[in-house]
Design an enzyme around this catalytic site. Structure first.
Site, short mmCIF file in Angstrom:
data_model
loop_
_atom_site.label_atom_id
_atom_site.label_comp_id
_atom_site.label_asym_id
_atom_site.label_seq_id
_atom_site.Cartn_x
_atom_site.Cartn_y
_atom_site.Cartn_z
N GLU A 73 0.82 -1.07 -0.02
CA GLU A 73 0.05 0.03 -0.02
C GLU A 73 0.75 1.23 0.10
O GLU A 73 2.53 1.32 0.09
CB GLU A 73 -1.22 -0.41 1.21
CG GLU A 73 -0.02 0.66 2.44
CD GLU A 73 -0.57 0.18 3.75
OE1 GLU A 73 -1.56 -0.87 3.86
OE2 GLU A 73 -0.36 1.65 4.66
N HIS A 75 0.67 5.95 0.90
CA HIS A 75 -0.79 6.87 1.67
C HIS A 75 0.01 7.96 1.91
O HIS A 75 1.03 8.07 1.87
CB HIS A 75 -1.51 6.64 2.23
CG HIS A 75 -0.48 5.65 3.28
ND1 HIS A 75 0.36 5.73 4.17
CD2 HIS A 75 -0.61 4.13 3.83
CE1 HIS A 75 1.56 4.74 4.79
NE2 HIS A 75 0.46 3.87 4.83
N HIS A 79 5.10 6.78 8.06
CA HIS A 79 5.46 5.70 8.61
C HIS A 79 7.11 6.18 9.51
O HIS A 79 7.31 6.18 8.92
CB HIS A 79 5.05 4.43 8.09
CG HIS A 79 3.72 3.77 8.22
ND1 HIS A 79 2.83 3.25 9.19
CD2 HIS A 79 3.65 3.31 7.49
CE1 HIS A 79 1.55 2.86 8.72
NE2 HIS A 79 1.72 2.77 6.96
N HIS A 113 4.87 0.10 0.11
CA HIS A 113 5.43 -0.25 1.67
C HIS A 113 4.76 -1.63 1.61
O HIS A 113 3.75 -1.95 1.66
CB HIS A 113 5.61 0.84 2.07
CG HIS A 113 4.29 0.71 2.79
ND1 HIS A 113 3.64 1.96 2.79
CD2 HIS A 113 3.62 0.44 3.93
CE1 HIS A 113 2.60 2.17 3.29
NE2 HIS A 113 2.41 1.53 4.06
N CYS A 126 4.90 0.68 15.37
CA CYS A 126 4.12 1.62 13.79
C CYS A 126 3.49 2.67 14.46
O CYS A 126 2.24 2.59 14.74
CB CYS A 126 3.48 1.16 12.90
SG CYS A 126 3.31 2.16 11.01
MN MN Z 1 1.11 1.78 5.03
#
Ligand code: MN
Length: 158
Positions: A73, A75, A79, A113, A126
Site C-alpha cells: 500500500e 498513503h 510511518h 511499502h 508503527c
Molecule cells: Mn502503511
C-alpha cells in the site's frame, strides 16, 4: 485550550505479557488487521496509545507470522517503524531491506511499502498520525510496474 484531551482512563503502567509465543500487552485488545486490504497474511495489531489517551499519534504493535506479510500500500501519511522481534524484509518504494530488532524504518509519503516476516514472527511498533488518509492499494497496472523490477517481483512472490 488543550487540543488533545484524554478521554479514556488507562492504568499509568500496563505490562508486557508474552502470550503463547506472541508479544502482547495486558488490557490492550487484539484487533483484526485491515479487513478491507487486498492482500495480507497472518498479521495482528494492538493499539498501545491513541487519541483517546490525549495524543496526536497512534502507537500500534503489529506482529506478522512466519511467512506472512502486510498489505502492499501507499498513503500520504508517513510511518515510523521500530522493529521489536524477529527478522524480515521491508519493501520501501523499489528498495528492499533486511530488518532486525531495534532497526528504525521510515516510510515516506506516497511510497509503496510492505513488510514480510522471515522464519520467525516479525513484530514492530508503527507510529502514525491520528488524523491520516486511507491506504491506497496498487491497481493492476501499478502492480505490473512494480513487478517489472526482478528483485521487487521476487519480493512480492509469496
Ligand atoms: Mn502503511
Amino acid at each position: 485550550m488543550n487540543p488533545f484531551p484524554p478521554h479514556r482512563r488507562i492504568p499509568p503502567v500496563r505490562r508486557f505479557r508474552p502470550h503463547a509465543g506472541r508479544f502482547r500487552w495486558e488490557e490492550v485488545p487484539l484487533r483484526t488487521y485491515k479487513p478491507e486490504a487486498n492482500s495480507f497474511r497472518g498479521v495482528t495489531r494492538q493499539v498501545l496509545f491513541d487519541a483517546a489517551d490525549g495524543l496526536p499519534v497512534q502507537v500500534r504493535y503489529f506482529e506478522i507470522v512466519p511467512g506472512g506479510f502486510s498489505s502492499l500500500e501507499r498513503h500520504e501519511h508517513p510511518h515510523a517503524v521500530v522493529i521489536l522481534r524477529g527478522r524480515g524484509r521491508v519493501l520501501i518504494g523499489t528498495e528492499i531491506h533486511a530488518v532486525a530488532p531495534f532497526d528504525l524504518v521510515h516510510v515516506p509519503p506516497m511510497t509503496w511499502h510492505q513488510l514480510r516476516a522471515g522464519a520467525e514472527p516479525l513484530g514492530f511498533l508503527c507510529l502514525v498520525a491520528h488524523d491520516r488518509d486511507r491506504p491506497q492499494y496498487p491497481t493492476p497496472d501499478e502492480l505490473a510496474a512494480l513487478r517489472a523490477r526482478p528483485d521487487v517481483a521476487a519480493f512480492l512472490q509469496p
